[in-house]
Every structure is written in C-alpha cells, then in structure tokens.
Design a protein around this motif. Sequence first.
Motif, PDB file in Angstrom:
ATOM      1  N   GLN A 181      59.653   8.051 -31.774  1.00 13.54           N
ATOM      2  CA  GLN A 181      60.512   7.705 -30.637  1.00 13.54           C
ATOM      3  C   GLN A 181      59.712   7.252 -29.243  1.00 13.54           C
ATOM      4  O   GLN A 181      59.446   8.127 -28.625  1.00 13.54           O
ATOM      5  N   ILE A 182      59.763   6.089 -28.891  1.00 13.27           N
ATOM      6  CA  ILE A 182      58.957   5.186 -27.874  1.00 13.27           C
ATOM      7  C   ILE A 182      59.640   5.832 -26.601  1.00 13.27           C
ATOM      8  O   ILE A 182      58.692   5.971 -25.685  1.00 13.27           O
ATOM      9  N   ALA A 183      60.867   6.352 -26.563  1.00 14.75           N
ATOM     10  CA  ALA A 183      61.346   6.714 -25.277  1.00 14.75           C
ATOM     11  C   ALA A 183      60.568   7.936 -24.722  1.00 14.75           C
ATOM     12  O   ALA A 183      60.096   7.890 -23.293  1.00 14.75           O
ATOM     13  N   TYR A 184      60.072   8.744 -25.448  1.00 13.79           N
ATOM     14  CA  TYR A 184      59.255   9.930 -25.100  1.00 13.79           C
ATOM     15  C   TYR A 184      57.979   9.400 -24.270  1.00 13.79           C
ATOM     16  O   TYR A 184      57.477  10.253 -23.644  1.00 13.79           O
TER      17      TYR A 184
ATOM     18  N   ILE B 214      62.511   2.060 -31.982  1.00 16.52           N
ATOM     19  CA  ILE B 214      62.540   1.246 -30.705  1.00 16.52           C
ATOM     20  C   ILE B 214      63.923   0.528 -30.556  1.00 16.52           C
ATOM     21  O   ILE B 214      64.213   0.195 -29.360  1.00 16.52           O
TER      22      ILE B 214
ATOM     23  N   ARG C  25      68.336  -0.972 -23.973  1.00 18.37           N
ATOM     24  CA  ARG C  25      68.154   0.360 -24.720  1.00 18.37           C
ATOM     25  C   ARG C  25      69.377   0.883 -25.078  1.00 18.37           C
ATOM     26  O   ARG C  25      70.553   0.627 -24.408  1.00 18.37           O
TER      27      ARG C  25
ATOM     28  N   ASP D 140      70.542   4.849 -27.293  1.00 16.16           N
ATOM     29  CA  ASP D 140      70.075   5.826 -28.149  1.00 16.16           C
ATOM     30  C   ASP D 140      70.813   7.141 -27.769  1.00 16.16           C
ATOM     31  O   ASP D 140      71.665   7.187 -26.760  1.00 16.16           O
TER      32      ASP D 140
ATOM     33  N   THR E 198      67.627  11.197 -25.987  1.00 13.97           N
ATOM     34  CA  THR E 198      66.765  10.192 -25.715  1.00 13.97           C
ATOM     35  C   THR E 198      67.079   9.173 -24.561  1.00 13.97           C
ATOM     36  O   THR E 198      66.062   8.612 -23.837  1.00 13.97           O
TER      37      THR E 198
ATOM     38  N   ARG F 189      65.319  10.257 -21.504  1.00 11.29           N
ATOM     39  CA  ARG F 189      63.836   9.946 -21.419  1.00 11.29           C
ATOM     40  C   ARG F 189      63.763   8.743 -20.949  1.00 11.29           C
ATOM     41  O   ARG F 189      62.938   8.279 -20.105  1.00 11.29           O
ATOM     42  N   TYR F 190      64.499   7.774 -21.557  1.00 16.79           N
ATOM     43  CA  TYR F 190      64.407   6.291 -21.248  1.00 16.79           C
ATOM     44  C   TYR F 190      64.914   6.141 -19.550  1.00 16.79           C
ATOM     45  O   TYR F 190      64.266   5.314 -19.166  1.00 16.79           O
TER      46      TYR F 190
ATOM     47  N   ALA G   8      62.099   6.949 -17.536  1.00 16.94           N
ATOM     48  CA  ALA G   8      60.953   5.836 -17.774  1.00 16.94           C
ATOM     49  C   ALA G   8      61.384   4.581 -17.002  1.00 16.94           C
ATOM     50  O   ALA G   8      60.524   4.175 -16.192  1.00 16.94           O
ATOM     51  N   HIS G   9      62.838   4.323 -16.884  1.00 21.58           N
ATOM     52  CA  HIS G   9      62.866   3.123 -16.239  1.00 21.58           C
ATOM     53  C   HIS G   9      63.586   3.101 -14.686  1.00 21.58           C
ATOM     54  O   HIS G   9      63.739   2.168 -14.333  1.00 21.58           O
TER      55      HIS G   9
END
Lengths: 294, 294
Positions: free
Chosen positions: A64-67, A97, B99, B101, B105, B108-109, B112-113
């Motif tokens: 899972q790319i989010a992590y 993804i 995105r 999810d 998740t 987390r995203y 990230a953003h």
Amino acid sequence: MNNMDRLYEAAVARGPVCVGLDTAACYVPEAALTRFSGMAEAVLAYNRALVDATLDAAACYKVQIAYYEALGLAGLKAYSGTLAHIRGRGGLVIADIKRGDIADTAERYAAAHFSGDFEADFVTLNPYMGMDSLSPWLDAAEKGGKGAFVLMRTSNPGMRDFEYQELSEGGRLYDAVGRALSALAFRYYGDSGYGAFGAVVGCTEREEAAAIRAAYGKLFFLIPGYGAQGGGAAGAALLLKADGSGGVVNASRSVLTAWKKRRPGCDSIEEAAAAAREEVLEMRREIAAQCEAV
Amino acid sequence: MNNMDRLYEAAVARGPVCVGLDTAACYVPEAALTRFSGMAEAVLAYNRALVDATLDAAACYKVQIAYYEALGLAGLKAYSGTLAHIRGRGGLVIADIKRGDIADTAERYAAAHFSGDFEADFVTLNPYMGMDSLSPWLDAAEKGGKGAFVLMRTSNPGMRDFEYQELSEGGRLYDAVGRALSALAFRYYGDSGYGAFGAVVGCTEREEAAAIRAAYGKLFFLIPGYGAQGGGAAGAALLLKADGSGGVVNASRSVLTAWKKRRPGCDSIEEAAAAAREEVLEMRREIAAQCEAV
C-alpha cells in the motif's frame, strides 16, 4: 498465458494468502526500531524480513503506497526497495495504488508502475472515471506481461454510499463495473481462465458474496478486509471457487503486528517476521477449512 | 474562513485560470532540454520558470503526479521541488493525485500530501469507495487549513460509463456524489460561501453543465478539459457563476506547449514560459468574455 496465470499458479502452489505490506513504523517492534537510522530504513528492513519469512507460505504481496508516501521521499525509496526485494526473490507484488485518470495520464502512470523504480507485477485501479481510464493500463499490461485489480465492491463500510447504488438499468454500480471487466477479460486472456484484469471484492460483508463469485467467473479476485478490518475465513471462502482457487485474500495489520499477540516480548525484526509467518500459516489453514466447508 | 476562501480570492484577483503542470520532458524545448543533467531536472527548471512567469496571471497551479512518478524517484524529487517552489512564491497548488482508499489509508495519504515533502494546498480525491474514504481528508484539512476537490463529472469520454449511470433513487451517479459533497460543505464552511471540499467538473461536455452549476452552489469547481482535451471558454463559463466566480479552469498541455504555436524557434525555458504566460492571459480573456455573454 497472462500475468494472472502466474498468480493463479502461485495461489494453487502456496495457498491464497496475500501479505499486505502496509508497513507503518509503529508496527516494527520498538526495540528494533531504534537500531535504524530512520523510519523508512526500519520499514524497508522489516519488509525484507517479512518477505524472506513468508515467501513459501504466501501467494503474493500487496504494498500500500500510502504508508510510504507518508514518509516522503525517503518513504518512496523504501517502497521502491520493497518492490525490488520481492521481485528479486521471485515473489509477485501488487502495487496498491488505486489509480484512475484520463487516458494520457493513465499512460504515464502505467509507465511508472509497470517499469522503472516502482515496477510491480500488478496494480490496483479505480474505475470511477470509466473504461478509457483503464484501457491504457491493459495495453501496457499486455506489452509488459502485467495485470491489475479494479475496485468493484470494497471492504470499507462506505462502500454502501456509491458502490451499492441501484442502477436504473438493473444491478448495483459494482455490477456495472463487474460486467465491464468481464467483457474486457477476453482481451489478453489467460490459460487458467482469467482475464489480466481482476477485481477487488472485500470479505468484510458476506451479503451478496456468493452471488458475486458466481456472476463473475472470469475475474480473479483480490480480497481485502481479512483480520483487522473484521473479515474472516468464512467471508473469504464465499469469494473463492469450490476448489479454493479464484482469488487471493489479503491481510495486512494482523500479519504485520502478529508479534504483539504471538511473541509479546519480541525485540527484533526477524522474530517479528517469524510471528508473521505463523499468522500466515494459520490464516491459510483457516481459509482452506472454510473452503472445504462451503 | 477555510482554504477555499483563499482560492476564491485568488480567482477574483487574478482570474480563474489554473495552470496544469503535467510537465512531460517532451514539452520542454529540445534545445533547452540538453542543458540539464536529466529529464527530472529539466522538468523542475521549466516548472519554476512557468510559475515565475504566470504567478500574477493565474489563480493557482495543478500538478499531476503521474508525470513525475513516470520518472521514478528523481521525478518525485522534481514533484516535491515544484510544490515547494509554488508555495514558496506564495502561490496555491492543487496536488492532482485522485486518491481514494479506506479510512486508515486515507489518514496516511493526508499526512503525505498535507505536510512534509509533498505538501500541497489542495488535493483531488476519488469518491468511488464512499464517504468514509473522504472524511479523514476533511479532518486533516480542517486541522491543517487545506482543501480538496472530489471527482464528480470528469472531462474524459469514459465519464459516461459509470459517472453518468442513472440511479434508481433518481439522478445520475455524479449527482449522488454532488449531493453528498453538498451535505458535507457545511462542515468547515468558508466566508465566501463554499465548503472546503469542492468538485471536479469537466468543461468538455456542455450537456447538463448549467444544471450542475445551479444545483451545487456550495461547491467550488475545479474545471479540467480546457484546451488540448477539447473544452473551451463557452463550456467553462457554464460552470462558473454569473460573475465569473465559483471555480478555476485548468489547462495543461495548451499552456505548457504554447511556445510551439507562439514562438516556434524557442530554445530556452524562459522564452517557453513567456509563451505560456501569453496563453494564460488569452485564456483569461476568453473565459471573461464568455462569462459576460452567458
């Protein structure tokens, strides 16, 4: 022969467990974490140990790319390293993804995830924008010997908001996706009877599960929701065929944190990975028992 | 006050053009390309020049992450550098990441953003998985002063496959998304009358456009499809309010490659960026003229 044949064969040989490497630094034993220069380095090392410990017990891996994005550029380096390690050991990896974009953009995404630093064997895709957002991926899959799983009925409670919408033409939204994918399956069709594009169908909700399995026989399923999300072997078995084939069942947190339950004093990534292996083996037994019972 | 107020004010002050930095290396003048050590470096340098040339003429920037992922880790470094440059110059940036999810998740995203190496002011999101896949983003937006645009009716022909599905409860799938977003708008509501989550509505298809604008008054629109995708000012104007407010209109390729039409012998990124500026100014005039005509 397509890429789904490779996954089908892996699942027949080693059972249907997909190990989800949604690896947060907090899943690494704390004593082990301090030995690494950073969180991304610890995550990559834990992933390598997990892969080495489960390679003969799992069908494949889902990352899972989010992590990894949450750890910034260093995290994506760990993501790249994780994929390379799995493929280097001969394992199969699904890049989780969930992309979905206009055709020109989809071509770029396919270049990104079917080659280069982020090369995976399969990706997950989101169908909302329609079939022209998926078809460049199928072109790229055919060229590169790759495959994909498209979101159909997911494992989260919110799936009822849109995926479950009843359509005027009949069926729910997820059925419209399933029908479109089934129609697509005969392009780049595999020897084992599945298209190169499968579907994501969660095992948290048993309602309609057997009907979904029966209706979409040409679609190999990626089945999330096992373990921490509340899905179990009985729900997963409903989405597999009578012989236990037809899909892979993903578990992430329950495998990554198995050491907390199985080896509570654990202070190394190797011991945590050994606990993960035990969890995978138990999960494989439970699913097999339920498939026999169905 | 929410983040959509900042975008609203930027669009009122500088017009509704959103410059799409979907920057492929092939959009950089060939003679200029050879001056850089690699494609990612050339892309970042061109982006910087484009931002510097258009900062007072555009409302904001949209950066499509796929074009950077396609260049691997070096590409994501250029992506990070592009976002940092825009924000460092006081500009607003929409991370076009689409995105969607499960909630864990999504958290987390959002980390990230909305922070760290990939910090943007807004993101684009995909609603397929339901509202619990969006709500962690809204929590994070409220904490960090951020916003998002959720796919509603996109600009690609394939939007008819699922987004246009008629629902048994009435309306199309995109209406169900629009209704859910409108209900959400009153959480973290802005002074300018828009929720922190807007919607993506493409201008390639004029059908239903005026009705969409009228029905979803609390949603600020991100309007893609202008230029290379075939949408024009007349279609875009239908998605703006009578005073020309209520959305930003994105153009990517037509701006990035304006030098091919306007300065065909161009051999520097500065000259290419100057051509991009001319294109943005013309687009701004065309949209303003159409808004007056509507």
